[in-house]
Motif scaffolding. Structure first.
Motif, short mmCIF file in Angstrom:
data_model
loop_
_atom_site.label_atom_id
_atom_site.label_comp_id
_atom_site.label_asym_id
_atom_site.label_seq_id
_atom_site.Cartn_x
_atom_site.Cartn_y
_atom_site.Cartn_z
N MET A 114 -11.04 -9.68 0.04
CA MET A 114 -10.22 -8.74 -0.69
C MET A 114 -8.76 -9.05 -0.42
SD MET A 114 -11.89 -4.92 -0.61
CE MET A 114 -11.41 -4.61 1.07
N ASP A 115 -7.99 -8.97 -1.46
CA ASP A 115 -6.55 -9.16 -1.38
C ASP A 115 -5.91 -7.83 -1.78
OD1 ASP A 115 -3.86 -9.85 -1.82
OD2 ASP A 115 -4.43 -11.90 -2.31
N ILE A 116 -5.30 -7.18 -0.81
CA ILE A 116 -4.68 -5.88 -1.03
C ILE A 116 -3.17 -6.08 -1.06
CG2 ILE A 116 -4.41 -3.53 -0.13
CD1 ILE A 116 -7.08 -4.03 1.43
N GLY A 117 -2.59 -6.03 -2.25
CA GLY A 117 -1.15 -6.20 -2.37
C GLY A 117 -0.71 -7.61 -2.67
N VAL A 143 0.85 -1.20 0.00
CA VAL A 143 0.00 0.00 0.00
C VAL A 143 0.88 1.25 0.00
CG1 VAL A 143 -1.72 1.32 1.31
CG2 VAL A 143 -1.95 -1.17 1.10
N ALA A 144 1.99 1.18 0.74
CA ALA A 144 2.92 2.32 0.82
C ALA A 144 3.83 2.43 -0.39
CB ALA A 144 3.75 2.21 2.09
N GLY A 145 3.79 1.44 -1.28
CA GLY A 145 4.62 1.50 -2.48
C GLY A 145 5.94 0.76 -2.35
N HIS A 146 6.05 -0.12 -1.39
CA HIS A 146 7.27 -0.90 -1.16
C HIS A 146 6.99 -2.39 -1.38
CE1 HIS A 146 8.99 2.75 0.54
NE2 HIS A 146 7.92 2.84 1.33
N GLU A 185 1.59 0.22 10.71
CA GLU A 185 0.33 0.10 11.44
C GLU A 185 -0.57 1.32 11.28
OE1 GLU A 185 0.82 -1.40 15.45
OE2 GLU A 185 0.76 -3.44 14.65
N GLN A 186 -0.03 2.46 10.87
CA GLN A 186 -0.89 3.61 10.59
C GLN A 186 -1.73 3.34 9.34
OE1 GLN A 186 2.47 6.33 10.66
NE2 GLN A 186 1.46 7.47 12.31
N ILE A 187 -1.12 2.72 8.35
CA ILE A 187 -1.87 2.32 7.15
C ILE A 187 -2.89 1.26 7.54
CG2 ILE A 187 -1.70 1.11 4.94
CD1 ILE A 187 0.95 2.63 4.48
N ALA A 188 -2.45 0.30 8.38
CA ALA A 188 -3.35 -0.75 8.84
C ALA A 188 -4.57 -0.16 9.54
CB ALA A 188 -2.61 -1.71 9.77
N GLU A 189 -4.36 0.89 10.32
CA GLU A 189 -5.48 1.54 11.02
C GLU A 189 -6.50 2.09 10.04
OE1 GLU A 189 -6.31 5.14 14.26
OE2 GLU A 189 -4.32 4.94 13.35
#
Length: 191
Positions: free
Chosen positions: A134-137, A38-41, A49-53
């Motif tokens: 859903m599969d994210i990444g 999600v962060a591009g890595h 965990e901020q993205i996870a939140e």
């Protein structure tokens, strides 16, 4: 990656799920998520965990609007075990295992979900019983889905920088050429 953009992506995909008739109250909904992607890595390199939140909050909205049970897939270091509510484990007769996911063993998404769910447990698998997910990444959730998985083509194709894949399941077709599938959930896949 701005968290507001991820929040907008989640709002869009949740909105698209709830406008369909793919989800029913009480069904299992599995989520695989690489916050690194999600962060591009590359997957597994930059858990966040901020993205996870942000993603968890969007999925809670999906749960509230649809009544599904959420199942958060852990990473490969925990053999793709799942974080679910204890009540869900009891409903689906799933056995709890002794582990607590952390960002480096379980992944940031599963770790965050474990901290924020009401009464979380980890189960080794859900025995291919998930009704949708859903599969994210590209974390590979297919092993958790019931037969027969039907890929979905939503307008929202990414969450942040991660590709989004979604699927629902349908009952198996039986009965051969004389069978009638009218007025079933199969209408859109049988034609």
């Amino acid at each position: 990656m701005a968290y507001e953009n991820i929040q907008q992506d989640m709002k869009a995909i949740v909105g698209q799920w709830v406008t369909t008739d793919y989800l029913r109250e009480g069904e299992l909904f599995v989520i695989g998520c690489s916050t690194s992607e999600v962060a591009g890595h590359p997957i597994g390199t930059s858990g966040n965990e901020q993205i996870a939140e942000v993603i968890f909050n969007g999925l809670q909205e999906l749960q509230e609007k649809s009544g599904v049970h959420l199942a958060f897939q852990c990473c490969e270091h925990l053999n793709r075990a799942l974080v679910i509510e204890r009540e869900t484990a009891a409903t689906y007769m799933l056995d709890e295992v002794s582990v607590i996911p952390v960002p480096k063993a379980g992944g940031s998404m599963a770790s965050y979900a474990f901290k924020k769910m009401t009464d979380p447990v980890v189960v080794e698998n859900i025995r291919a019983r998930a009704h949708a997910g859903m599969d994210i990444g590209e974390t590979m959730i297919g092993m958790h889905l019931k037969h027969v998985a039907v890929p979905l083509r939503f307008e929202q194709k990414n969450i942040g920088n991660a590709r989004l894949a979604a699927a629902r399941t349908r009952p198996k077709l039986i009965g051969g050429s004389r069978a009638n599938y009218e007025d079933t959930r199969l209408n859109d896949t049988c034609n």
